[in-house]
Design a protein around this motif. Sequence first.
Motif, PDB file in Angstrom:
ATOM      1  N   TYR A 185       0.595 -63.042 117.728  1.00 37.69           N
ATOM      2  CA  TYR A 185       0.826 -64.040 118.781  1.00 37.69           C
ATOM      3  C   TYR A 185       1.687 -63.445 119.890  1.00 37.69           C
ATOM      4  N   TYR A 186       2.744 -62.707 119.524  1.00 35.46           N
ATOM      5  CA  TYR A 186       3.599 -62.086 120.532  1.00 35.46           C
ATOM      6  C   TYR A 186       2.825 -61.039 121.332  1.00 35.46           C
ATOM      7  N   ASN A 187       1.928 -60.353 120.659  1.00 35.21           N
ATOM      8  CA  ASN A 187       1.093 -59.374 121.357  1.00 35.21           C
ATOM      9  C   ASN A 187       0.173 -60.078 122.362  1.00 35.21           C
ATOM     10  N   LEU A 188      -0.299 -61.258 121.990  1.00 31.44           N
ATOM     11  CA  LEU A 188      -1.148 -62.049 122.882  1.00 31.44           C
ATOM     12  C   LEU A 188      -0.373 -62.472 124.133  1.00 31.44           C
ATOM     13  N   LEU A 189       0.883 -62.889 123.934  1.00 31.46           N
ATOM     14  CA  LEU A 189       1.717 -63.274 125.073  1.00 31.46           C
ATOM     15  C   LEU A 189       2.007 -62.067 125.972  1.00 31.46           C
ATOM     16  N   MET A 190       2.189 -60.895 125.356  1.00 30.62           N
ATOM     17  CA  MET A 190       2.412 -59.682 126.148  1.00 30.62           C
ATOM     18  C   MET A 190       1.187 -59.356 126.988  1.00 30.62           C
ATOM     19  N   LEU A 191       0.005 -59.468 126.398  1.00 31.75           N
ATOM     20  CA  LEU A 191      -1.231 -59.185 127.137  1.00 31.75           C
ATOM     21  C   LEU A 191      -1.422 -60.178 128.277  1.00 31.75           C
ATOM     22  N   THR A 258      -6.211 -66.485 110.178  1.00 29.97           N
ATOM     23  CA  THR A 258      -6.089 -67.925 109.938  1.00 29.97           C
ATOM     24  C   THR A 258      -7.330 -68.518 109.271  1.00 29.97           C
ATOM     25  N   GLY A 259      -8.262 -67.674 108.863  1.00 24.91           N
ATOM     26  CA  GLY A 259      -9.428 -68.133 108.125  1.00 24.91           C
ATOM     27  C   GLY A 259     -10.406 -68.947 108.936  1.00 24.91           C
ATOM     28  N   SER A 260     -10.562 -68.607 110.214  1.00 28.86           N
ATOM     29  CA  SER A 260     -11.485 -69.345 111.074  1.00 28.86           C
ATOM     30  C   SER A 260     -12.352 -68.367 111.855  1.00 28.86           C
ATOM     31  N   PHE A 261     -13.432 -68.877 112.430  1.00 28.50           N
ATOM     32  CA  PHE A 261     -14.298 -68.034 113.231  1.00 28.50           C
ATOM     33  C   PHE A 261     -13.633 -67.743 114.582  1.00 28.50           C
ATOM     34  N   PRO A 262     -14.008 -66.624 115.226  1.00 31.41           N
ATOM     35  CA  PRO A 262     -13.356 -66.225 116.485  1.00 31.41           C
ATOM     36  C   PRO A 262     -13.394 -67.322 117.551  1.00 31.41           C
ATOM     37  N   ASP A 263     -12.229 -67.597 118.110  1.00 31.87           N
ATOM     38  CA  ASP A 263     -12.124 -68.541 119.225  1.00 31.87           C
ATOM     39  C   ASP A 263     -10.818 -68.261 119.960  1.00 31.87           C
ATOM     40  N   SER A 264     -10.609 -68.985 121.057  1.00 28.28           N
ATOM     41  CA  SER A 264      -9.389 -68.787 121.842  1.00 28.28           C
ATOM     42  C   SER A 264      -8.197 -69.409 121.121  1.00 28.28           C
ATOM     43  N   LYS A 265      -7.001 -68.925 121.453  1.00 31.44           N
ATOM     44  CA  LYS A 265      -5.786 -69.416 120.830  1.00 31.44           C
ATOM     45  C   LYS A 265      -4.873 -70.042 121.886  1.00 31.44           C
ATOM     46  N   GLN A 266      -4.313 -71.168 121.512  1.00 32.72           N
ATOM     47  CA  GLN A 266      -3.463 -71.907 122.442  1.00 32.72           C
ATOM     48  C   GLN A 266      -2.142 -71.175 122.658  1.00 32.72           C
TER      49      GLN A 266
END
Length: 472
Positions: A185-191, A258-266
């Motif tokens: 998640y932190y890597n996502l915020l960095m990107l 998280t055991g789900s299919f690929p999608d965007s993250k809030q």
Amino acid sequence: MKNHITKIVMIAILITTVISCKVSKDIETPKDAFPENFRSVSVSKDTTSIGDTEWKNFFTEKDVIQLIDSAVARNNDLQIATKNIEIAHYRFTQSKWGNVPEVNLSVAASTSNPSDNSFTGKNLGQALGQNHINDFTAGATLSWEADIWGKIKNQKKEAFAGYLQSEEVKKALQTTIVANVSKGYYNLLMLDAQLDIARQNLKLNDSTTSIIKLKYDAGQVTSLAIQQSEAQKLNAAQLIPLLEQNIAIQENALSVLTGSFPDSKQRSIRLGALEVKNNNSIGIPSSLVSRRPDVKSAELALKAANASVGITKANLYPALRITAQGGVNSFEASNWFNIPASLFGTLAGGLTQPLLNNKKVKTQYHIAVAEREKAVLNFRQSVLVAVSEVSDALVKVEKLQQQESFLQQRVKTLQQAIKNANLLFKNGMAEYLEVLTAQSNLLQSELELANIKREQLSANTELYRALGGGWK
């Protein structure tokens, strides 16, 4: 008959009581495996640690909490670990029945036709007036092995240690998943932050290119200036699809966790709004055995190895087994349940000592001893790795903070340098290369600053995991 049964049972109890002893001595967890303190940390008796904090209290960002909650509930690896615990529990439950006698019920019927010229056939004809004999039997067989040398007791210990180990394996897996989700998640915020920086830099390059074109039209610069400005603009533009690609890949990785299919993250918060915690409570190294599941698992492996040595050592000694059989038997179906005439019973007890396979049993014992010595070394190694990981995380937290301080000063300096360079360039007091160089340096520094912030957040998470946090 009753006197014989009483004597055999009394002998068995006496032998079990008098001879029963611990045939092998357990090896305790080595106390010298732990250092007094972590590297570069002053000696402290404070046993409190952030590793004791539940993950829902350690992480404060609601998006991270939601992702971790989903991972803990739906991650397939964690669900497999839960099934392994269930299997280990069944094995432990089964081991509790080791002292219970084995009882089998049986019902059998048979008929035989001996030769008329045989002794049995002639007597059968004279006694019963028939040339065949039937046999009807219904009964129960009991078999019980006295736990003289503690073999069955050690089998229970081994199964129980295996059950507890399976729980620790799941805990260790959860600590890793919790850490990986938060770091992802932190890597996502960095990107996200780097993507914003690239877009802002692209706008800045557009503005600079426009000024250079005006200078070119006025004959103040050559076409080379325009070409270099366009090239730098394309360099900034290239970063945008690359960062968008990395964002999608990181979101997909979080989906798998998280055991789900690929999608965007809030993401309801920006990287710059996150506060880096100052975690000073780390406790003492010896407390890692109760906090870190992998260290606890290594300790349990030693207990299981101790039990295995006891089992293989007991196999070298005689085994006392008592067997009994009883029921009803008759050669005529009409008299099968004629009680007590049809009742029968046998009782036997014996000691069994391995002879021809004694070498094999000894080899198994020596292997078990070597496995136990290996378990001690594995425990020492697990402690060594755990202490090293905590020390690594501590130095990262400290040094990344210093790096961020220097980098922030560098970014502020470059931001001011760009303002000055643009002003001087407009007034013909600076070369276009100075402007382009300042913009390029600022882009790299801002990207590095976002990366440093992400590394700081990840280092705190890694310290939390290294101290055993994340499974509560």
